[in-house]
Motif scaffolding. Sequence first.
Motif, PDB file in Angstrom:
ATOM      1  N   PHE A  95      -0.942   2.222   5.965  1.00  0.00           N
ATOM      2  CA  PHE A  95      -2.502   2.244   6.340  1.00  0.00           C
ATOM      3  C   PHE A  95      -2.771   1.001   7.406  1.00  0.00           C
ATOM      4  N   GLN A  96      -2.168  -0.344   6.987  1.00  0.00           N
ATOM      5  CA  GLN A  96      -2.327  -1.249   7.570  1.00  0.00           C
ATOM      6  C   GLN A  96      -1.737  -1.179   9.002  1.00  0.00           C
TER       7      GLN A  96
ATOM      8  N   GLN B 255     -10.210  -3.187   3.760  1.00  0.00           N
ATOM      9  CA  GLN B 255      -9.311  -3.512   5.181  1.00  0.00           C
ATOM     10  C   GLN B 255     -10.011  -2.740   6.121  1.00  0.00           C
TER      11      GLN B 255
ATOM     12  N   CYS C  61     -14.873   6.646   5.696  1.00  0.00           N
ATOM     13  CA  CYS C  61     -13.684   6.809   4.683  1.00  0.00           C
ATOM     14  C   CYS C  61     -14.156   7.960   3.715  1.00  0.00           C
TER      15      CYS C  61
ATOM     16  N   ILE D 199      -8.283  -0.245   0.570  1.00  0.00           N
ATOM     17  CA  ILE D 199      -8.516   0.738   1.745  1.00  0.00           C
ATOM     18  C   ILE D 199      -9.952   0.426   2.614  1.00  0.00           C
TER      19      ILE D 199
ATOM     20  N   PHE E 243      -0.704   1.321   1.250  1.00  0.00           N
ATOM     21  CA  PHE E 243      -1.338   0.180   1.870  1.00  0.00           C
ATOM     22  C   PHE E 243      -0.853  -0.177   3.200  1.00  0.00           C
TER      23      PHE E 243
END
Length: 752
Positions: free
Chosen positions: A653-654, A618, A632, A615, A650
């Motif tokens: 999240f993307q 990314q 974050c 994360i 993930f």
Amino acid sequence: MMQEIKKLLIVEDNLPDSILLQEYLSKIPFVKAEIIVAERLAHGVKLDSHNSPDLIFLDLNLPDSNGIETFITVGKHFPDATIIVLSGLEDMEVALQAIQSGADDYLVKGELDENLLAKTISYSIERKKIQVKLKESEEMYRSLLENATEALIVMDIEKNKFINVSKTACSLFKVTEEELLQLQPSDIMPALQPDGSSSAQGVFDKINAAIAGEKPFFEWVFCNINGEEVPCEVRLVKLPSEDKLLIRGSIIDISERKKASEEINKFNDRFEMIARTTNDALWEWNLETGELWANQTHQYLYGLTMADPVPAEGQWEKKIHPDDRKKIIATQQQALASDKNVWISEYRFETKNGFIDIYDRTYIVRNAAGKAIRLTGTMMDITERKKAEQALAESENYLRTILDTEPECVKVLNNKGELLSMNPAGLAMIEADNEQQVLGHHMTELVNEKYRMGFNRLSKEVFNGNSGTFEFEVTGLKGGHRWLETHAVPLKDADGKIINLLGVTRDITEHKKVEKEITNTTDQLRQLTAHLQNIREEERKRIGREIHDELGQQLTVLKMDASWLRKKMGESDTAVRTKIDELIIMLDDTVKSVRRISSELRPSLLDDLGLIAAIEWQLGEFEKRSGISTSCIHLEEELEIPDNAKTAFFRIFQESLTNVARHSQAQKVIVSISEIDNQLVLSIEDNGNGFDKQKIADKKTLGILGMKERTAMIDGVYEISSTPGKGTIVTVKLVHNKTKTKNTNAKDFDCR
């Protein structure tokens, strides 16, 4: 001359004392009486009061009576007898009490002898005779002054004053006897009579008439001591007297009679008003005299006026509808012949406008022998009520038809949960053969135990005024299982008070089966999708690695070869060197593209270092490409979660970052990874435009739908909240175990 004693009673329980007393009595010449001896008081008072003894010797200490009450009992039973109390020395106080209470004398038993007994009897009898005469004289006198209902006064006309007054007179004028004797007749008369005449002069005229030998009887108004006027009836009589001119006045207070007369007049006026204004026909018939009376409404029924005679016997029967006449007359005759006091009936009655419905209530007055002597009744026009009853019956029949044919269950429960009513569809649902089989039973008896608490909670809410819906499973009376859905509402009376629960219930068994099949199909599709997602992720991982490993290595070799060629070429071959330099640059860019594509297919950080590291990387890439500031906040330690959950977090999240870049126009994104209540929580928050959730839901966007499905596949919870102009927050939650896999420093930093 001594009165002869004919009957003598000795009440004494001591036999020697009784024998001694009888021996002394036998020696007294004037005692030639029948002697009766009683050892008990009860025996003594059994003598017939019409044949009572002339003389009684009474011991006050008897087995069945004791003390002064013994004398009182004998005195009440034989009021005309001479009573001599027998007493011991120790009972002298009680003997004296008896004398005070009316005993004629007493003797001490131990001191008895013939002479003392003779003297005591003689004295007691003479004393009794004097008492009787005095009593008769007093009673005769006081009967006029005290026992008369009218007020009695005696006036000395010459002295113009009262010389004797009764208690009733004192009460009438609200003064004491002494005060009234001090007044003059003019003191108790108002200045004027109601007719305006002089009060004093008027009464003196009546007194002169009495002096002349008349006995005037008239109404007059007097005043009491408080100045209140009292209407009275007065009778004056001259009393015989040698030296005085005495007039006796008998006065009767007629205030209550006057008030009663006024009340009767008011009542008659009121009755007359009621008789005129009531909608009921009132009538009365004296069976002995034949006298008839009726009000205006009664006359109107017959088409008559009050000036017309009241319809006589026989006319009422003719007005009854021919189909009703025989039955009505028969029931009335039966009531008159019985001991009933009321006869009630309904029938059709003919008027000038046609037949109307009559409610007849007749009261029967009977004499002591039970014979009917007078009838009083009311006739009420109930035509409109009959129409309303018929309309109500039709409405109830209509409603009953609806309920009987309604395919859903309609039931009524009281506040105890007991069944009061249920239609045929409901009875079929619970496998009851008829309504009587279940009336009064608690409906929770059929509800499966798992759902009883919820069913009772719904019932309680209904009686608190709230409606509600509840799904539950029941077991019928014959063992069948059904799923039902009930909608319950409060049933109120005319005053708005909740009296019962009305429930409409439908059978959703088939719906539940379909729902279960859909759920199973959905679960299978979700499992298939999860399987395809896993295959896809594995394929992305394989392709990414192949691109990274195979293509990356080949490009690296090409770059090395190009660099070798450049070094081998001479300085004079400028064009070729330039071309090779461009080729090397292109190869570098291609290597970077290969790495980027490989990472986007499946970042190796996710598998090698974990979710937090992936994360962070990314977010850095996102900030470089979009120019949106990021931060974050994450846990100090990586939490162990399954690979499929890690991949789902993930990818969600993307997808969230992609939506931020495309739609939000945000300046900042904050990502947090935390542990709350044993749940791993991922939150992505932006400060962008936000959106209306309902509009987005109507569009059924695949991005949000995909994120929800990914969350469902791992048994997580997906939440999205957004307000136009205030940004969006995406939250994903997952229950996890607490095994730690990696240490990192808890920090809040920009992932760049």
